[in-house]
Design an enzyme around this catalytic site. Sequence first.
Site, PDB file in Angstrom:
ATOM      1  N   GLY A  10     -13.830  -2.094  -0.604  1.00 24.77           N
ATOM      2  CA  GLY A  10     -14.538  -1.403  -1.684  1.00 24.77           C
ATOM      3  C   GLY A  10     -14.015  -0.030  -2.040  1.00 24.77           C
ATOM      4  O   GLY A  10     -13.967   0.347  -3.215  1.00 24.77           O
ATOM      5  N   ASN A  17       0.796  -1.226   0.000  1.00 33.81           N
ATOM      6  CA  ASN A  17       0.000   0.000   0.000  1.00 33.81           C
ATOM      7  C   ASN A  17       0.826   1.273   0.000  1.00 33.81           C
ATOM      8  O   ASN A  17       0.348   2.317  -0.392  1.00 33.81           O
ATOM      9  CB  ASN A  17      -0.965   0.024   1.194  1.00 33.81           C
ATOM     10  CG  ASN A  17      -0.319  -0.372   2.483  1.00 33.81           C
ATOM     11  OD1 ASN A  17       0.322  -1.418   2.572  1.00 33.81           O
ATOM     12  ND2 ASN A  17      -0.450   0.455   3.496  1.00 33.81           N
ATOM     13  N   CYS A  64       2.092   9.806  11.173  1.00 38.71           N
ATOM     14  CA  CYS A  64       1.881  11.078  11.847  1.00 38.71           C
ATOM     15  C   CYS A  64       0.531  11.091  12.570  1.00 38.71           C
ATOM     16  O   CYS A  64       0.404  11.561  13.685  1.00 38.71           O
ATOM     17  CB  CYS A  64       1.936  12.182  10.807  1.00 38.71           C
ATOM     18  SG  CYS A  64       1.331  13.741  11.339  1.00 38.71           S
TER      19      CYS A  64
HETATM   20  C1  LIG Z   1      -2.929  -3.373   1.905  1.00 41.72           C
HETATM   21  C2  LIG Z   1      -4.038  -2.950   2.797  1.00 41.72           C
HETATM   22  N1  LIG Z   1      -4.600  -3.846   3.625  1.00 41.72           N
HETATM   23  C3  LIG Z   1      -5.599  -3.532   4.432  1.00 41.72           C
HETATM   24  C4  LIG Z   1      -6.126  -2.264   4.459  1.00 41.72           C
HETATM   25  C5  LIG Z   1      -7.246  -1.948   5.370  1.00 41.72           C
HETATM   26  O1  LIG Z   1      -8.432  -1.739   4.640  1.00 41.72           O
HETATM   27  P1  LIG Z   1      -9.657  -0.970   5.317  1.00 41.72           P
HETATM   28  O2  LIG Z   1      -9.223   0.441   5.496  1.00 41.72           O
HETATM   29  O3  LIG Z   1     -10.786  -1.150   4.356  1.00 41.72           O
HETATM   30  O4  LIG Z   1      -9.915  -1.631   6.602  1.00 41.72           O
HETATM   31  C6  LIG Z   1      -5.584  -1.280   3.624  1.00 41.72           C
HETATM   32  C7  LIG Z   1      -6.079   0.095   3.652  1.00 41.72           C
HETATM   33  O5  LIG Z   1      -5.584   0.994   3.077  1.00 41.72           O
HETATM   34  C8  LIG Z   1      -4.515  -1.637   2.770  1.00 41.72           C
HETATM   35  O6  LIG Z   1      -3.948  -0.747   1.953  1.00 41.72           O
END
Ligand SMILES: Cc1ncc(COP(=O)(O)O)c(C=O)c1O
Length: 376
Positions: free
Chosen positions: A181, A132, A305
């Site tokens: 989603g 991410n 942060c």
């Molecule tokens: C790789 C990854 N896993 C899990 C999540 C968590 O998802 P949520 O915010 O829908 O709980 C995110 C959120 O950005 C993510 O990027």
Amino acid sequence: MLPFLTEDWGNPSSLYAFGQKARESLEESRKTVARLLGAKSPKEIYFTSCGTESDNQALVSCARAGARKGKKHLISTRFEHHAVLHTLKALQREGFEVTLLDVHEDGVVRAEDLERALRPDTCCVSVMFANNEVGTLQPVAEIGALCREKAIPFHCDAVQAVGHVPVDVEAMNIDLLSLSGHKFHAPKGVGVLYCRKNIPLYSFLEGGAQERGKRAGTENVAGAAALAAALEESCARMGENAEKVIAMRDRLIEGLGKIPHSRLNGSLTSRVPGTVNICFEGVEGETLLLYLDREGICASSGSACASGSLDPSHVLLSLGVPHELARGSLRLSVGEFNSMEEIDHILEVVPRAVRELRSLSPLWAELESGRKPHLC
Ligand SMILES: Cc1ncc(COP(=O)(O)O)c(C=O)c1O
């Protein structure tokens, strides 16, 4: 989504026709998601509230099922989302053993490293599809094949990948998959857990028998309809969107890369279309974000942060980015609704921001005077 908020707002668990309309929509959404993920059956799709919930349920289920067979070892990677890492920490406190694979400098884990870490008591492998923060894609199909060969359940956090790159749970041998989603323009508050038939899934919530007894609570019918519609659209336009987004991303990478003493994080080739992560030496990520916000640019930095800590991102550290450099990171996420004009605006503002912030930075003065060596 709108009809299920305004007109057909019946409860899918009700027997009256009004509720049954909601039930039909929910099952249609389930079928759509199953088809788009390459699942064998809609019965393998469970609607949840978010990616975090899906990750938690997947890992805890594998751990519980493993423990029943005396297998209490889980494998994941150092740069997973906290939804995975913190769940693993909680499992460790319950007596499970966890191995976290190192991430290579290019932001990609290696299947060979996983192979070496597998043990007879491994009950789960969890590797994300795309990171991410840096956007790098992992060798998911290779990992899936390895896990299948050893009959170890493979969970994949595909929150950043679904809707943006091809994902096929059958072809990639993924046993459990999490998605969220809002990463492909559905509203926030709805996610999915794919769980292959024959993989035991444990329910977190005590209550009704919704989602075939695996996720109690009245279903988010409108959210599920929106998620299915948004996923359908994202998958249908994947090639066209990727082409547009990659052109913008590459322009960003090229332009920002010209800033002296900057470093792009993660592989240039193995990445999702829209994520750019770059470090600027002698700049504090948070200060840069505030500067950019004033110029109408919504960006993020790796450091946590928001949680009150200025620790650099665990993701960048796992790639071997030095601590000091990791604090000056900038993450930009480009989507198909952005434009080249916006990219050009960023390319006008960021170099100016970096120049101004460096001119005020004692660290930069030290680097420029040669008292400290440049890191990049
Ligand atoms: C790789 C990854 N896993 C899990 C999540 C968590 O998802 P949520 O915010 O829908 O709980 C995110 C959120 O950005 C993510 O990027």
